[in-house]
Design a protein around this motif. Structure first.
Motif: not given
Lengths: 289, 245, 318, 335
Positions: C267-268, C271-272, C275-280, C282-283
């Motif tokens: 995550e760390e 996310i840095t 930032p805009y693809h992080y959750m993607l 993650f999924g």
């Protein structure tokens, strides 16, 4: 004109139509394919955004988009099942393990679809006006688009029900729901039937989303709310029962309408209280024995 | 005083009586055979005795105490242990641990985990499963899984043991071993009720036999009396023959 | 001789965690502030993942209620504020969650499989919406300010909770109750007929696991300084720990620990940079983990290890 | 920069907090501790500001609360936190004053069940009553509500002159479209958050659709030459108008901030803060300064109303750019 009882009841029906429609798809996916599709709301969102895009960018009539959203979402659902869930099913040690794993995989799908949508459409709230005029009905007044939505929800629901009850394919699906092994012996390709069910669930979500976009504002993050509503409805109507989902949807819509009239802040609380009470006291649904 | 006593035990499923108005007594040290066609309510009766189900109406007494309404674990700790028609071992746990759980939780008072290991080893020795003590229970043969269930039940130090078709699906050699096992369990002074379709076993092992038919008690008596009863032969063997055809 | 080896093993086993604890306890002296914050965050997720797997791992009951228990702690922290010394608030928050879990456990005894999952998730949403309504209409606020603590203090509290949790989880797993929990997961009916008080064991373990989640919530609230019902009962905190635990593997105690640690680091990292693809991302990770790692990362490593040692063994023989 | 004898290059670091307060708290500390940034800009949203302000303050970092904020933050002493927006304490009386002027006699107030909604919902009622406006209905609604027709119908049934909503964009969109769909029209229709946004509001409902709707704010291109300049620049850059509440205020606050930094001639937060707290500078909206609570006070307007595609300031007094349109014209007939 004061708000009348009739007013509340019809408002409940209007809400219930949408609830029922989105629940039927989830019910099919869980009832037959045994996938508790937490990403169901994401499919609804996709349907809504496809319709929105077609309407605002190309002026396509949202009712026409129904014909496009359905098949598109069906295809996505079908492929997803073949690629992801059938493998999980075959590998799982027990049906319970499969249900757990497939649900978690759906959480992953939720994040993927939602964030793809944010990348494509941005995170902002969107909407358009379609049939946005009042209709007077039995002395009460309603929005035309919501009445259209209700009408379509009922028609789609009926067609779907007839498909399951009357066609050969529908019967194969119901056989697979009751006894997957026996259905397999009778020459039904179980994997394909289950994929079909998952795809049909996604199709219903797509249609629901298209209808929702006509009278509600939409947002890429709107999915989970609808998933939760659909979940509550299918629990209310009995897991896996299509007519149950339909009746449950209208029931919940009515409850929502009444509570919103009395104390809007408690509407969602009421939903969850009902949800948990049904789970505890009548886990087979209010219609179940 | 009878060790176990049932008074007009009844249980409905929906509108159907799975067990209807069955009264019975089992004496200390006795071996009772429970027979009847499929669906006669034998396993339901076991479920009622072991408190997986509650009789409605009716009452069951164990050592003179009414046990209806108690939960299964209480009944187990009072001295009623059982096996299951379809085996229910804990498949991922080693054989030894399966048995230790019985010794540690089911016996009264429960043993410490360390003592349970000792007791369990001894019981495994007794049922001749010592060789596979560290194997996950799910990997055993069916015959051995059935033996393991008996071992787990024995570990709870029961006064009464309910054996539900422990010979079903076994080959003749295994059945012979199984009969041997039951004999030696009786030798330990444990009272036994057994459901069995292997008539040879029932006739040889049991002091008394109770026949259930459509949930009701059809007949009761010594193996000799039962074997001679026309009604039993007609109902029991008739249906068996029918089912087999 | 056998006995001596086990004592030695036990000693070794005891030494490793103690050394680790000491290293972590001294780390604030060496580490930069931000590293400390990250570590605190990682601890929080480890606490959630391990306490979740303490109950759900062996029994197979998938609980989606962590956010409810964590949130109860967060709210306790906000409501009590300065009213009590902080350690007491931590315990109060833990107990609040414990009681809630006990109650939920009592209510849901009969629910199995998917019904249990849905009930626990409904619980989070119910609490969220109810507290929201309550705060709006009864107390007339929705936001609450939590008195902040220093980063180092927060770190030590988190470390202490984590240490207690790991000790508890370890002791439980290797006790007879740990095996009893496993037997429930593999056959609840048989477990009951083997003399295990299934309901009591489930309820107590469920409540115990909730205690640690609640305590962690109390501590974390002081880092967030401002909370409202949506922040306190954030459903993501129900999914993440489950995912971390499954990703790491449920078979071993260190599975969820590794899963949580990797995820927080990921995550760390993501996310840095994205930032805009992080959750993607993650999924996608989540789906891949479930699709390809049925026994989690630890399972994968164990399998590889088994294969490797077998091959080596085989080669030596041949 | 005097301290360094030259202009310093500026590197912007921005992180996405995925709308999660825990992540946000971590990232702020990462910016301060790890990236060692010189200046900090705030996250969007009131709740987020609430969490960010104490953290920034702890490290002695200036934080200008542009997007969002609330009066409640006054209760906490945060010397490094500056607030830019106008709040219910000035907007509620301004709205009441306008209502009295145009002759509103009765009102319905609905508010979102959150920090923003409660603050405004509670604040309006006394000001209305003070001016003889009867509040016939006051109800909260939960965030995430799906249907607000019963609220609208109830207010319509009570025959109120003014419908006042303390809402966020989601609720505002729903209220607007549902009143259109139901053909329910009030003489005055006010929503706190949403009307000020040309892209969201005017973009969705069209110039004729939003005619006569009032909203919190407010400024427009007529406010000052600097304001006109901002609108032009914004349209050139993004192809749409800036928002007519905070848009100009943030811009001006940054101009004020820049001049404070220049005057301080250093990156020292304490020195810059002291200058910001005490000095006036000229900005796009005219003179700009903070009061003793570090709230910006010289707003060019409190209440706006859409009139022929322009978000006119309708405050009573000299800030007014156009007289209020009352009663509001009916919703346009749709195809």
């Amino acid at each position: 004109m004061m708000v009348t009882i009739l007013d509340i009841i019809i408002a409940g029906m209007l809400l219930g139509g949408i609830y029922a429609l989105i629940a039927v798809g989830l019910s099919l996916q869980y009832g037959v394919a045994r996938v508790l599709n937490i990403a169901h709301g994401e499919f609804i969102m996709l349907g809504a955004f496809i319709t929105w895009t077609l309407y605002t960018a190309f002026g396509v009539n949202p009712l026409l988009s129904l014909a496009l959203c359905g098949p598109t979402l069906f295809l996505i659902g079908y492929v997803l099942y073949i690629v992801l869930f059938s493998r999980l099913r075959v590998r799982a040690a027990s049906p319970g393990a499969y249900e757990g794993n497939s649900m978690l995989a759906c959480f992953g799908l939720l994040f993927i679809i939602q964030n793809l949508a944010i990348l494509i459409w941005g995170a902002d709230i969107k909407g358009y006006s379609f049939f946005a005029f009042p209709v007077d009905f039995a002395g009460a007044r309603f929005a035309a688009n919501r009445l259209i939505t209700l009408g379509f929800a009922i028609v789609i629901g009926l067609v779907f029900y007839l498909f399951l009850a009357r066609t050969r394919l529908g019967k194969a699906i119901r056989a697979s729901a009751q006894e997957p092994e026996a259905a397999g012996l009778m020459g039904v390709n179980i994997d394909r039937v289950l994929a079909l069910c998952f795809g049909l669930g996604a199709l219903m979500a797509g249609l629901g989303g298209a209808l929702i976009s006509m009278s509600y504002k939409i947002q890429p993050t709107m999915g989970l709310e609808y998933t939760m509503i659909a979940l509550i409805v299918i629990v209310l109507g009995g897991l896996g029962s299509i007519p149950g989902s339909f009746i449950g949807g209208f029931l919940l819509g009515l409850v929502g309408s009444i509570v919103t009239y009395v104390e809007p802040g408690l509407a969602l609380v009421a939903y969850y209280v009902i949800f948990m009470m049904v789970l505890l006291l009548k886990p087979k649904g209010v219609l179940g024995k | 005083m009878a060790l176990l006593k049932g008074e007009k035990v009844t249980r409905y499923f929906g509108g159907l009586a799975a067990v209807f108005d069955v009264s019975f007594e089992v004496q200390q040290g006795e071996a009772l055979g429970l027979i009847g066609p499929n669906g006669a309510g034998k396993t339901t009766l076991f479920n009622l005795i072991s408190a997986a189900l509650t009789p409605r109406p009716g009452a069951i007494y164990f050592k003179g105490r009414k046990i209806t309404g108690l939960s299964p674990y209480r009944i187990c700790r009072m001295g009623v242990a059982r096996t299951f028609q379809t085996v229910k071992v804990f498949p991922d746990l080693p054989v030894l641990t399966n048995v230790m759980l019985g010794a540690s939780f089911g016996a009264s008072p429960g043993l410490s985990w360390g003592d349970a290991a000792e007791e369990a080893s001894e019981i495994l020795e007794f049922v001749e499963l010592s060789a596979v003590r560290d194997t996950p229970a799910g990997e055993l043969t069916l015959a051995n899984q059935k033996r393991l269930e008996v071992a787990r039940a024995l570990a709870t130090r029961p006064d009464l043991l309910l054996l539900d078709e422990i010979m079903e699906g076994l080959n003749p050699t295994e059945i012979a071993r199984s009969m041997e096992l039951i004999r030696s369990i009786r030798g330990r002074g444990v009272t036994i009720i057994m459901i069995e379709h292997v008539m040879k076993a029932i006739m040889n092992l049991c002091d008394r036999i109770m026949v259930l038919h459509h949930g009701s008690k059809l007949a009761e008596g010594t193996p000799g009396e039962i074997a001679a009863s026309d009604e039993v032969i007609r109902v029991y063997l008739g249906e068996r023959a029918h089912a087999g055809s | 001789m056998n006995g001596r080896i086990t004592t030695l093993n036990r000693l070794q086993r005891g030494i490793v965690p103690l050394v680790l604890l000491a290293v972590f306890a001294l780390s604030p002296l060496v580490l930069k502030q931000y590293a400390l914050i990250l570590l605190t965050n990682t601890f929080m997720y480890i606490i959630l993942a391990v306490s979740w797997s303490m109950f759900s791992g062996p029994t197979g009951y998938i609980s989606l209620a962590p956010a409810a228990f964590f949130g109860a702690g967060v709210y306790t922290s906000a409501v009590l504020g300065f009213a009590l010394p902080f350690p007491l608030i931590v315990i109060t928050g833990g107990l609040a969650s414990f009681c809630m879990a006990f109650l939920v456990g009592a209510l849901t005894l009969r629910l199995r499989g998917i019904y249990f999952v849905m009930f626990t998730f409904g619980l989070v949403e119910l609490l969220l919406n109810f507290v929201l309504w309550w705060e709006v209409t009864v107390t007339g606020t929705t936001g609450r300010v939590v008195p902040p603590l220093g980063n180092t203090t927060v770190f030590y509290f988190m470390l202490a909770i984590l240490a207690c949790l790991l000790l508890t989880a370890f002791r439980l797993k290797h006790s007879k109750y740990g095996f009893a929990l496993q037997s429930i997961g593999q056959g609840e009916e048989a477990a009951a007929h083997t003399g295990i008080h299934v309901t009591a064991l489930k309820m107590n373990t469920f409540a115990l696991s909730a205690f640690f989640m609640g305590a962690a919530g109390v501590v974390m609230a002081t880092r967030w300084t401002y909370i409202d019902p949506r922040i306190a009962f954030n459903p993501t905190l129900s999914f993440l720990p489950v995912l971390m635990a499954i990703f790491g593997g449920l078979g071993q105690l260190y599975g969820p620990i590794i899963g949580a640690a990797i995820f927080t680091y990921l995550e760390e990292f993501l996310i840095t940079r994205f930032p805009y693809h992080y959750m993607l991302i993650f999924g996608i990770t989540m789906v891949i983990a479930i699709r390809y790692l049925p026994d989690g990362l630890v399972g994968l490593v164990q399998k590889a290890w088994k294969q490797w040692s077998r091959r080596k063994h085989g080669a030596a023989q041949g | 920069m005097e301290e360094y004898g030259r202009k310093l290059p500026v590197e912007l670091k921005r992180y996405d907090d995925k709308s999660d307060i825990g992540t946000m708290a971590n990232l702020i500390e990462k910016l301060i501790l790890e990236d060692k940034v010189d200046f900090l800009f705030p996250p969007w949203g009131t709740a987020w500001l609430f969490a960010a302000a104490p953290i920034a303050n702890k490290y002695g970092y200036i934080l200008i609360g542009g997007p969002g904020g609330a009066l409640k933050l006054k209760q906490i002493d945060l010397p490094y936190f500056f607030q830019v927006l106008n709040f219910s304490d000035t907007q509620a009386p301004a709205l009441a004053e306008i209502f009295e002027e145009v002759g509103v006699k009765t009102a319905a107030v609905v508010y979102r069940g959150d920090l923003h909604g409660i603050e405004y919902g509670e604040a309006m009622v006394p000001f209305f009553e003070e001016r003889g406006i009867e509040v016939k209905m006051k109800k909260s609604y939960p965030p995430g509500i799906k249907d607000m027709s019963s609220l609208l119908k109830e207010a319509d049934g009570l025959n109120v002159d003014a419908f006042v909503a303390a809402c966020y964009p989601d609720g505002g969109m729903m209220l607007t479209s549902q009143s259109m769909e139901l053909g329910i029209n009030f003489n005055a229709f006010f929503m706190t958050v949403l009307p000020f946004s040309p892209s969201l509001f005017k973009g969705t409902f069209g110039e004729r659709g939003v005619e006569g709707v009032m909203g919190g704010g407010a400024w427009n291109a007529k406010t000052s030459p600097g304001a006109r300049d901002l609108v032009d620049k914004f349209v050139n850059l993004f192809g749409e108008e800036p928002d007519y509440w905070g848009g100009l205020y943030y811009w001006a606050s940054l101009q004020h901030f820049r001049q404070a930094i220049e005057k301080a001639g250093t990156l020292d937060q304490k020195k810059i803060r002291d200058i910001m707290a005490s000095e006036r500078f000229d900005t796009a909206l005219g003179p700009y300064w903070y009061d003793e609570d570090r709230y910006f006070v010289n707003h060019p307007g409190e209440i706006g109303q859409w009139q022929k595609g322009v978000f006119e300031v309708i405050d009573v007094g000299e800030k007014r750019t156009a007289p209020p349109l009352y009663p509001k014209p009916p919703w346009p007939k749709k195809k």
